[in-house]
Design an enzyme around this catalytic site. Structure first.
Site, PDB file in Angstrom:
ATOM      1  N   ASP A 229      49.368 127.442 -10.540  1.00 19.92           N
ATOM      2  CA  ASP A 229      50.237 127.991 -11.582  1.00 19.92           C
ATOM      3  C   ASP A 229      51.015 126.881 -12.283  1.00 19.92           C
ATOM      4  O   ASP A 229      51.709 126.092 -11.653  1.00 19.92           O
ATOM      5  CB  ASP A 229      51.180 128.987 -10.882  1.00 19.92           C
ATOM      6  CG  ASP A 229      52.304 129.510 -11.751  1.00 19.92           C
ATOM      7  OD1 ASP A 229      52.235 129.351 -12.974  1.00 19.92           O
ATOM      8  OD2 ASP A 229      53.244 130.093 -11.175  1.00 19.92           O
ATOM      9  N   HIS A 403      58.316 131.249 -10.846  1.00 17.35           N
ATOM     10  CA  HIS A 403      57.297 130.204 -10.835  1.00 17.35           C
ATOM     11  C   HIS A 403      57.863 128.869 -10.357  1.00 17.35           C
ATOM     12  O   HIS A 403      59.038 128.560 -10.574  1.00 17.35           O
ATOM     13  CB  HIS A 403      56.698 130.041 -12.235  1.00 17.35           C
ATOM     14  CG  HIS A 403      56.144 131.319 -12.806  1.00 17.35           C
ATOM     15  ND1 HIS A 403      54.846 131.718 -12.602  1.00 17.35           N
ATOM     16  CD2 HIS A 403      56.732 132.300 -13.535  1.00 17.35           C
ATOM     17  CE1 HIS A 403      54.647 132.883 -13.202  1.00 17.35           C
ATOM     18  NE2 HIS A 403      55.785 133.256 -13.770  1.00 17.35           N
TER      19      HIS A 403
END
Length: 595
Positions: A229, A403
């Protein structure tokens, strides 16, 4: 009723009979072969998720087997007129459907599961493996689209191991803004591949803890390719923990003397869950406004994540029955979306909720790039009415990302020690910065693959390279169209909005194969014809020559005339007007005399 139920059971049983992925003992060793012995390359590619945030869809292929990781959707931006969703081009999977063994889901956010209904319209997926919450969300969505009999949805837990002829699939818990988020480890004949899904490292998580020891173990065993990610690749330091955000929101509950209105992402399930628990803690009745919020709260309550008395949830028409300091309204609209609840409240257009001076409005989010002006507009309107508006900033941290930031990304590289790296889930600049971070830790520059959707990374006998590209264009969904057939219509809308159109009216005598009148050109929304006499005159000349060229050919057809007009006129208009209008040839055929 019994007859219908037995039919469903038989359909599901038939689908399960086709499943070729076998559950293996949790202590099973993954496929371990020397990297120089594989007869075929392992192909890794994305159909969506690269150079964009959304529609995450990744595939791993070896010989006659393909497994998928995630199948997400992307929501349209302001320029995509009439688009309800954007999904990947699934044509490669349609052509290779016999190879597809299953779809593995990392977590339940729409950009990872929202493409499943569109995928199932075109591709037979034997089985979908998903964590508990994601599985519940997928089943709910398949029921909505009447697709529940198209596949089998099975839940997995962290210690499950699944195997096919060529792949072994395992899982590791990671932290994210939704419960039940996992990274996926795939052993292949050309080495192990690990996909993080969306992740961060939160040392005081609201859900499960990240399985650091398992990640470290896999790193020691060897990771050939890491797919990670990249959303926060440009953000230095560490991502703030979710528990701290809840503590900060708690202080605003204590301070608020009137109603509390909270706007947050429906996808941030951990925060939604704990905000509701805060309301319950302080004796505030809970009013939920927004379909996406209602849906997720219904599902997490069914799963037992919210053990709160039904009486704490109220309807909009009950709001006047309780003191103002006993009300919490949870709504959509944290990004200033015009039709979302908070925006309508700010414009005094909501049918049931009217803002009262002294209401506390908590914006538990940060504006997505491009939305800041809309959010500021809503905040100004709320403040003008008399609300106390609390936004996320460095002093009042009431939002955090789900994230990993740079230091957490470095930790992941240190744990997994991958030989190769493919940054995923991010705009190009994010992928590029993430690749740079990888080289600073332990990945050699030539083993970093910043690629686009459709590019294949080939892993073979310890070597890696980029192979040929497969189709991976964005497919636009218009309304209830589930196949993407409306994509051409959407593209034409974009051209019309940007460059206008030109109608080219051509009168011909098909019996004599000649023009019966000079062509006429009508411009709408492209350029002002009255000020472009020379361009129009030359355009008519170009069209005339193109039409005569076709009429004098061995096979003159209407289709050939239209193609020739577009092919010759389009570059001329662009050269002189810097526009690419939609060119529509209209052919008028002279009737034969006496008929």
């Amino acid at each position: 009723m019994e007859k219908k139920d037995s039919k469903v059971v038989s359909i599901v049983a038939d689908l399960e009979a086709k499943i070729e992925i076998k559950k293996m003992p949790s202590n099973s060793d993954p496929i371990k072969k020397k990297l120089e012995s594989a007869p075929h390359p392992t192909k890794v590619f994305a159909l969506g998720g690269l150079e964009e945030v959304g529609k995450n869809t990744y595939c791993i292929e070896y010989d006659d087997e393909i497994i998928m990781i995630d199948a997400g959707v992307k929501f349209p931006d302001a320029t995509q007129l009439g688009v309800s969703a954007v999904v990947p081009d699934f044509s490669y999977l349609v052509e290779n459907n016999s190879k597809l063994k299953g779809l593995f889901i990392t977590h339940g956010h729409e950009d990872h599961i929202g493409g499943i209904p569109y995928l199932l319209q075109q591709v037979d997926v034997p089985v979908i493996y998903a964590p508990e919450l994601a599985a519940a969300l997928i089943r709910d969505r398949l029921k909505e689209y009447k697709l529940q009999n198209k596949t089998v949805v099975k839940e997995y837990v962290e210690n499950d191991v699944y195997g096919t002829k060529n792949f072994t699939v395992q899982f590791a818990a990671v932290n994210h803004s939704i419960p039940d988020a996992f990274g996926i480890h795939v052993s292949t004949p050309n080495g192990a591949i690990f996909s993080t899904g969306d992740y961060k490292f939160d040392w005081t998580p609201l859900g499960h803890s990240a399985n650091i020891s398992r990640l470290s173990q896999w790193g020691n065993e060897g990771i050939e390719l890491l797919m990670a990610d990249s959303t926060n690749a440009e953000v230095e330091g560490y991502t703030l923990g979710e528990r701290k955000v809840i503590q900060n929101i708690d202080t605003h509950f204590l301070k608020a003397k009137g109603r509390i209105i909270i706007a947050s992402f429906a996808s941030n399930v951990h925060r939604i869950q704990h905000i509701i628990e805060l309301a319950n803690k302080y004796g505030r009745r809970i009013l939920v406004i927004g379909r996406s919020l209602e849906r997720i709260i219904k599902i997490i309550r069914q799963m037992g994540h919210l053990n709160i008395n039904d009486k704490m949830f109220i309807k909009a028409n009950d709001i006047e029955n309780y003191p103002k300091n006993q009300i919490m309204i949870l709504c959509t609209g944290s990004q200033g979306e015009p039709m979302a609840a908070l925006s309508r409240i700010a414009r005094i257009e909501h049918p049931t909720i009217k803002l009262i001076p002294g209401d506390t409005v908590i914006m538990s989010s940060s504006p997505i790039p491009g939305n800041r002006a809309d959010v500021e507009n809503v905040v100004n309107k709320l403040t003008k009415i008399g609300a106390i508006v609390i936004e996320n900033n460095t002093e009042q941290k009431i939002h955090t990302s789900g994230h990993a930031s740079q230091e957490e990304q470095k930790l992941l590289f240190t744990l997994l020690k991958p030989r190769c790296f493919m940054p995923m889930h991010g705009e190009y600049r994010m992928l590029k910065v993430h690749g740079d971070t990888a080289t600073k830790v332990n990945v050699k520059p030539h083993n970093v693959f910043v690629v686009a959707n459709g590019d294949q990374i080939l892993l073979h006998n310890g070597q890696s390279e980029v192979g040929k590209r497969i189709p991976a264009e964005a497919v636009f969904i218009d309304g209830k169209d589930m196949t993407g057939k409306a994509s051409n219509v959407i593209r034409e809308r974009n051209i019309l909005s940007r460059d206008g159109l030109m109608a080219v009216i051509i009168s011909i005598d098909s019996q004599a194969n000649k023009l019966s009148a000079p062509p006429r050109i009508v411009s709408r929304g492209s350029f002002y014809v009255r000020d472009s006499g020379n361009v129009i005159a030359e355009s008519i000349n170009i069209v005339t020559q193109a039409v005569l060229g076709v009429l004098n050919s061995s096979k003159p057809t209407f289709g050939a005339i239209k193609a020739a007009v577009k092919e010759n006129l389009s570059p001329f208009i662009f050269r002189y007007k810097r526009r690419n209008p939609l060119i529509i040839p209209v052919i008028l055929n002279k009737k034969i005399e006496g008929k």
